[in-house]
Scaffold this motif. Sequence first.
Motif, PDB file in Angstrom:
ATOM      1  N   PHE A  20      51.155  33.647  32.119  1.00  0.00           N
ATOM      2  CA  PHE A  20      49.853  34.326  31.632  1.00  0.00           C
ATOM      3  C   PHE A  20      49.018  34.770  32.631  1.00  0.00           C
ATOM      4  O   PHE A  20      48.491  35.652  32.679  1.00  0.00           O
ATOM      5  CB  PHE A  20      49.255  33.363  30.414  1.00  0.00           C
ATOM      6  N   ALA A  21      48.876  33.849  33.673  1.00  0.00           N
ATOM      7  CA  ALA A  21      47.861  34.216  34.719  1.00  0.00           C
ATOM      8  C   ALA A  21      48.533  35.244  35.684  1.00  0.00           C
ATOM      9  O   ALA A  21      47.718  35.976  35.849  1.00  0.00           O
ATOM     10  CB  ALA A  21      47.750  32.893  35.608  1.00  0.00           C
ATOM     11  N   MET A  22      49.645  35.569  35.678  1.00  0.00           N
ATOM     12  CA  MET A  22      50.147  36.492  36.462  1.00  0.00           C
ATOM     13  C   MET A  22      49.903  37.783  35.585  1.00  0.00           C
ATOM     14  O   MET A  22      49.807  38.953  36.032  1.00  0.00           O
ATOM     15  CB  MET A  22      52.015  36.362  36.702  1.00  0.00           C
ATOM     16  N   TRP A  23      50.128  37.754  34.079  1.00  0.00           N
ATOM     17  CA  TRP A  23      49.765  39.069  33.398  1.00  0.00           C
ATOM     18  C   TRP A  23      48.380  39.168  33.460  1.00  0.00           C
ATOM     19  O   TRP A  23      48.059  40.419  33.732  1.00  0.00           O
ATOM     20  CB  TRP A  23      50.325  38.699  31.924  1.00  0.00           C
ATOM     21  N   THR A  24      47.583  38.417  33.461  1.00  0.00           N
ATOM     22  CA  THR A  24      46.150  38.689  33.528  1.00  0.00           C
ATOM     23  C   THR A  24      45.698  39.361  34.778  1.00  0.00           C
ATOM     24  O   THR A  24      44.742  40.116  34.897  1.00  0.00           O
ATOM     25  CB  THR A  24      45.154  37.627  33.382  1.00  0.00           C
ATOM     26  N   SER A  25      46.284  38.832  35.878  1.00  0.00           N
ATOM     27  CA  SER A  25      46.241  39.310  37.196  1.00  0.00           C
ATOM     28  C   SER A  25      46.552  40.879  37.295  1.00  0.00           C
ATOM     29  O   SER A  25      45.890  41.837  37.768  1.00  0.00           O
ATOM     30  CB  SER A  25      46.750  38.580  38.157  1.00  0.00           C
ATOM     31  N   ALA A  26      47.818  41.125  36.778  1.00  0.00           N
ATOM     32  CA  ALA A  26      48.290  42.406  36.652  1.00  0.00           C
ATOM     33  C   ALA A  26      47.418  43.290  35.947  1.00  0.00           C
ATOM     34  O   ALA A  26      47.148  44.570  35.954  1.00  0.00           O
ATOM     35  CB  ALA A  26      49.737  42.575  36.419  1.00  0.00           C
ATOM     36  N   HIS A  27      47.053  42.909  34.957  1.00  0.00           N
ATOM     37  CA  HIS A  27      46.165  43.465  33.810  1.00  0.00           C
ATOM     38  C   HIS A  27      45.084  44.055  34.499  1.00  0.00           C
ATOM     39  O   HIS A  27      44.262  45.132  33.939  1.00  0.00           O
ATOM     40  CB  HIS A  27      46.057  42.579  32.553  1.00  0.00           C
ATOM     41  N   VAL A  28      44.120  43.108  35.030  1.00  0.00           N
ATOM     42  CA  VAL A  28      42.689  43.447  35.470  1.00  0.00           C
ATOM     43  C   VAL A  28      42.850  44.673  36.641  1.00  0.00           C
ATOM     44  O   VAL A  28      41.880  45.469  36.606  1.00  0.00           O
ATOM     45  CB  VAL A  28      41.926  42.321  36.009  1.00  0.00           C
TER      46      VAL A  28
END
Length: 236
Positions: A20-28
């Motif tokens: 989830f953290a990896m996805w949020t980093s890519a998303h931002v």
Amino acid sequence: MKEMFIDYSYIVYVLPAVLFAMWTSAHVNSTFRRYSTQYSMRNVTGYDAARRVLDANGLYHVRIERVNGSLTDHYDPRSNVIRLSDSVYSQTSTAAIGVAAHEAGHAIQYAQHYIPIRLRNAIIPITNLGSKLAMPLILIGLLFAGTGSSMGMLAYVGVACFGFSTLFQLFTLPTEFDASRRAIRAIETCGILSSDEIYGSKKVLTAAALTYVAALAVSLMQLLRLLNIVNRRNNN
């Protein structure tokens, strides 16, 4: 052939939060790139936006400096300086303006003695000490857990020390959400962006806020994993 060791507790507890953290980093990053091409009709830069928000709140003494990098923006309360990255400082995009106003929001929090940020700062020394002691205490406690001595309790002390980092992330969450709320309100009241343009700033700040949710989730799941490991070891 020796069977490969697999840490199932990590897979069950921590891995979902890490993903989830990896996805949020890519998303931002992708959201920031997207709205970096939506420019302010009033030609307001990130620096201009931060300065207007600060001045509107009487914080004329807070300086704004440029710092290298992308999304390395932050407010330094020790020197009372907002540092804006190359991708924000002189850019006129709605993404840059949102980030700059967000950092100005942090300066306002300090000036108004916002309680969550005061609590977060108060536990920083304990958090730093706890992060250094947590794993050594847990390892020593687990090593002596089967000896029948009270040394096994050290592992629980280590888990408690690790818990301070989770508490720090917990206090960080309302701080970041509040800074974004202040930013959007200031952008509106100061007339920095039109009503149509504000949408881009909101999207960037919402994506950024998710990274702090993810950081709390990772820390909390790691805490639960360590507690589970210590419980199983002490009960065997």
